[in-house]
Design a protein around this motif. Sequence first.
Motif, PDB file in Angstrom:
ATOM      1  N   LEU A 132       0.826  -1.207   0.000  1.00 50.58           N
ATOM      2  CA  LEU A 132       0.000   0.000   0.000  1.00 50.58           C
ATOM      3  C   LEU A 132       0.860   1.257   0.000  1.00 50.58           C
ATOM      4  CD1 LEU A 132      -2.716  -1.083   2.602  1.00 50.58           C
ATOM      5  CD2 LEU A 132      -3.068  -0.739   0.145  1.00 50.58           C
ATOM      6  N   THR A 133       1.961   1.214   0.743  1.00 51.57           N
ATOM      7  CA  THR A 133       2.878   2.354   0.774  1.00 51.57           C
ATOM      8  C   THR A 133       3.466   2.620  -0.606  1.00 51.57           C
ATOM      9  OG1 THR A 133       3.463   1.958   3.094  1.00 51.57           O
ATOM     10  CG2 THR A 133       5.022   3.232   1.767  1.00 51.57           C
ATOM     11  N   VAL A 134       3.855   1.559  -1.305  1.00 46.50           N
ATOM     12  CA  VAL A 134       4.409   1.717  -2.653  1.00 46.50           C
ATOM     13  C   VAL A 134       3.382   2.333  -3.592  1.00 46.50           C
ATOM     14  CG1 VAL A 134       5.289   0.483  -4.663  1.00 46.50           C
ATOM     15  CG2 VAL A 134       6.062  -0.159  -2.383  1.00 46.50           C
ATOM     16  N   LEU A 135       2.158   1.825  -3.557  1.00 51.93           N
ATOM     17  CA  LEU A 135       1.110   2.344  -4.437  1.00 51.93           C
ATOM     18  C   LEU A 135       0.826   3.819  -4.149  1.00 51.93           C
ATOM     19  CD1 LEU A 135      -1.415  -0.645  -4.370  1.00 51.93           C
ATOM     20  CD2 LEU A 135       0.249  -0.079  -6.143  1.00 51.93           C
ATOM     21  N   LEU A 136       0.825   4.162  -2.870  1.00 52.43           N
ATOM     22  CA  LEU A 136       0.579   5.559  -2.509  1.00 52.43           C
ATOM     23  C   LEU A 136       1.733   6.453  -2.931  1.00 52.43           C
ATOM     24  CD1 LEU A 136      -1.433   7.396  -0.803  1.00 52.43           C
ATOM     25  CD2 LEU A 136       0.190   7.088   1.071  1.00 52.43           C
ATOM     26  N   ALA A 161       0.007   5.916   8.131  1.00 50.40           N
ATOM     27  CA  ALA A 161      -1.281   5.396   8.610  1.00 50.40           C
ATOM     28  C   ALA A 161      -1.455   3.920   8.286  1.00 50.40           C
ATOM     29  CB  ALA A 161      -2.425   6.209   8.007  1.00 50.40           C
ATOM     30  N   SER A 162      -0.814   3.433   7.227  1.00 52.32           N
ATOM     31  CA  SER A 162      -0.933   2.009   6.901  1.00 52.32           C
ATOM     32  C   SER A 162      -0.324   1.127   7.987  1.00 52.32           C
ATOM     33  CB  SER A 162      -0.245   1.720   5.560  1.00 52.32           C
ATOM     34  OG  SER A 162       1.151   1.958   5.635  1.00 52.32           O
ATOM     35  N   THR A 163       0.542   1.708   8.819  1.00 50.74           N
ATOM     36  CA  THR A 163       1.127   0.968   9.930  1.00 50.74           C
ATOM     37  C   THR A 163       0.054   0.503  10.909  1.00 50.74           C
ATOM     38  OG1 THR A 163       3.090   2.370   9.708  1.00 50.74           O
ATOM     39  CG2 THR A 163       2.919   1.078  11.715  1.00 50.74           C
ATOM     40  N   GLY A 164      -1.074   1.211  10.934  1.00 53.13           N
ATOM     41  CA  GLY A 164      -2.155   0.832  11.834  1.00 53.13           C
ATOM     42  C   GLY A 164      -2.642  -0.588  11.609  1.00 53.13           C
ATOM     43  N   TRP A 165      -2.617  -1.058  10.362  1.00 54.12           N
ATOM     44  CA  TRP A 165      -3.023  -2.441  10.097  1.00 54.12           C
ATOM     45  C   TRP A 165      -2.076  -3.425  10.778  1.00 54.12           C
ATOM     46  CZ3 TRP A 165      -7.718  -2.794   8.540  1.00 54.12           C
ATOM     47  CH2 TRP A 165      -8.266  -1.897   7.610  1.00 54.12           C
ATOM     48  N   VAL A 195     -17.280   5.396   6.207  1.00 55.01           N
ATOM     49  CA  VAL A 195     -17.164   6.851   6.147  1.00 55.01           C
ATOM     50  C   VAL A 195     -15.905   7.253   5.380  1.00 55.01           C
ATOM     51  CG1 VAL A 195     -16.709   8.911   7.539  1.00 55.01           C
ATOM     52  CG2 VAL A 195     -18.517   7.341   8.211  1.00 55.01           C
ATOM     53  N   VAL A 196     -14.787   6.565   5.639  1.00 53.18           N
ATOM     54  CA  VAL A 196     -13.546   6.879   4.936  1.00 53.18           C
ATOM     55  C   VAL A 196     -13.698   6.642   3.433  1.00 53.18           C
ATOM     56  CG1 VAL A 196     -11.144   6.178   4.611  1.00 53.18           C
ATOM     57  CG2 VAL A 196     -12.069   6.442   6.918  1.00 53.18           C
ATOM     58  N   PRO A 254      -7.689   5.232   0.581  1.00 55.31           N
ATOM     59  CA  PRO A 254      -8.683   4.831   1.593  1.00 55.31           C
ATOM     60  C   PRO A 254      -8.216   3.665   2.462  1.00 55.31           C
ATOM     61  CG  PRO A 254      -9.727   5.141  -0.540  1.00 55.31           C
ATOM     62  CD  PRO A 254      -8.255   5.174  -0.782  1.00 55.31           C
ATOM     63  N   VAL A 255      -7.471   2.742   1.876  1.00 51.68           N
ATOM     64  CA  VAL A 255      -7.027   1.578   2.642  1.00 51.68           C
ATOM     65  C   VAL A 255      -5.939   1.973   3.635  1.00 51.68           C
ATOM     66  CG1 VAL A 255      -6.317  -0.829   2.476  1.00 51.68           C
ATOM     67  CG2 VAL A 255      -7.500   0.235   0.560  1.00 51.68           C
ATOM     68  N   THR A 256      -5.016   2.821   3.227  1.00 51.37           N
ATOM     69  CA  THR A 256      -3.943   3.240   4.141  1.00 51.37           C
ATOM     70  C   THR A 256      -4.504   4.048   5.307  1.00 51.37           C
ATOM     71  OG1 THR A 256      -3.486   5.237   2.849  1.00 51.37           O
ATOM     72  CG2 THR A 256      -2.250   3.275   2.295  1.00 51.37           C
ATOM     73  N   VAL A 257      -5.361   5.003   5.024  1.00 52.04           N
ATOM     74  CA  VAL A 257      -5.913   5.871   6.072  1.00 52.04           C
ATOM     75  C   VAL A 257      -6.751   5.064   7.066  1.00 52.04           C
ATOM     76  CG1 VAL A 257      -7.511   7.777   6.512  1.00 52.04           C
ATOM     77  CG2 VAL A 257      -5.850   7.938   4.649  1.00 52.04           C
ATOM     78  N   THR A 258      -7.523   4.118   6.570  1.00 51.44           N
ATOM     79  CA  THR A 258      -8.392   3.334   7.444  1.00 51.44           C
ATOM     80  C   THR A 258      -7.592   2.517   8.447  1.00 51.44           C
ATOM     81  OG1 THR A 258     -10.017   3.180   5.653  1.00 51.44           O
ATOM     82  CG2 THR A 258     -10.273   1.645   7.468  1.00 51.44           C
ATOM     83  N   GLY A 259      -6.372   2.132   8.090  1.00 49.25           N
ATOM     84  CA  GLY A 259      -5.568   1.311   8.987  1.00 49.25           C
ATOM     85  C   GLY A 259      -5.377   1.935  10.353  1.00 49.25           C
ATOM     86  N   MET A 260      -4.966   3.188  10.398  1.00 53.76           N
ATOM     87  CA  MET A 260      -4.733   3.833  11.685  1.00 53.76           C
ATOM     88  C   MET A 260      -6.038   4.058  12.439  1.00 53.76           C
ATOM     89  SD  MET A 260      -2.338   4.683  13.666  1.00 53.76           S
ATOM     90  CE  MET A 260      -0.919   4.698  12.567  1.00 53.76           C
ATOM     91  N   LEU A 261      -7.101   4.392  11.724  1.00 56.84           N
ATOM     92  CA  LEU A 261      -8.391   4.604  12.387  1.00 56.84           C
ATOM     93  C   LEU A 261      -8.901   3.310  13.013  1.00 56.84           C
ATOM     94  CD1 LEU A 261     -10.138   6.884   9.727  1.00 56.84           C
ATOM     95  CD2 LEU A 261      -9.022   7.572  11.857  1.00 56.84           C
ATOM     96  N   VAL A 262      -8.742   2.201  12.316  1.00 57.16           N
ATOM     97  CA  VAL A 262      -9.163   0.908  12.863  1.00 57.16           C
ATOM     98  C   VAL A 262      -8.355   0.561  14.109  1.00 57.16           C
ATOM     99  CG1 VAL A 262      -9.139  -1.577  12.412  1.00 57.16           C
ATOM    100  CG2 VAL A 262     -10.072  -0.005  10.718  1.00 57.16           C
ATOM    101  N   PHE A 263      -7.055   0.834  14.076  1.00 55.25           N
ATOM    102  CA  PHE A 263      -6.243   0.554  15.249  1.00 55.25           C
ATOM    103  C   PHE A 263      -6.699   1.382  16.447  1.00 55.25           C
ATOM    104  CE2 PHE A 263      -2.546   1.843  17.852  1.00 55.25           C
ATOM    105  CZ  PHE A 263      -2.225   0.615  18.386  1.00 55.25           C
ATOM    106  N   VAL A 264      -6.967   2.652  16.228  1.00 55.82           N
ATOM    107  CA  VAL A 264      -7.425   3.526  17.320  1.00 55.82           C
ATOM    108  C   VAL A 264      -8.753   3.037  17.883  1.00 55.82           C
ATOM    109  CG1 VAL A 264      -8.199   5.849  17.909  1.00 55.82           C
ATOM    110  CG2 VAL A 264      -6.153   5.527  16.492  1.00 55.82           C
ATOM    111  N   VAL A 265      -9.701   2.732  16.998  1.00 57.68           N
ATOM    112  CA  VAL A 265     -10.997   2.236  17.454  1.00 57.68           C
ATOM    113  C   VAL A 265     -10.837   0.914  18.204  1.00 57.68           C
ATOM    114  CG1 VAL A 265     -13.253   1.384  16.703  1.00 57.68           C
ATOM    115  CG2 VAL A 265     -12.280   3.437  15.658  1.00 57.68           C
TER     116      VAL A 265
END
Length: 244
Positions: A35-39, A123-127, A200-201, A228-239
């Motif tokens: 995901l980091t490479v694609l971004l 943010a992808s680190t959250g996954w 929502v993301v 969307p996939v990278t950003v969601t990772g950190m949000l999922v971890f927080v939740v």
Amino acid sequence: MTVTSRAVTTAVLAALLAVAAYLGPLWVAGAACLLTVLLAVGWARLLRLPAAGATAVVLLVAGFGGVAVAWATPDEPVLRNLPVVIALSLVLAFVAQMLRRGGRPRLVESVSGTTAGIVAAVASTGWVAAVRTDGGADLVVTSAVALAVASAVSALPVAGGWAGSLLAAALGAAAGAGTATALPGVEPVVGLLVGAVAGVVAGALRFLLDRQPALAGRLAAVAAVALPVTVTGMLVFVVGRLVL
């Protein structure tokens, strides 16, 4: 890429992430690196920033560094060293600007855009952090399935504008709750919550990027697909930290 093909591709990436979580944490780390490479390869073109090559290098260092730190941290909190990665990435972003030639045009825009890209890449680190916590694999699977459903909904012709974003959030929440009922590590209420976040993301970013002229370029579209996939990772971890 068209709006529909971008949404479908994001759904495919999210589905692959769910499969990676099922296979194990190492696969999730690999997915986060992908995901980091694609971004990174398309971020500068998505925001129409100068010095696209330097921006890509900074984002790769930030994303890979975040994944490495999360993977190498043996106990809780998994992301306690992540601020160091972000700080060093910001220093690298300024160094990259200092190495530019030709008068450094659009300097402020370039720095701010690169900084935003660092946050998105990290943010992808959250996954990775989420899958290494108790019940984390089920949480990642639930969230990724919900994101895949919400992204697929965004591809529908009726899913434009605010109504489409709300529909994606609602169906993402439903998908999260439904997936959680089949997994022992996540309660349906938690699945509903993380599914709503993923929805929502997906809906908001689709609405935000819909009229971005740079998306006519292939590399810019690749970054928009991964975002969307990278950003969601950190949000999922927080939740997950709050409710599990």
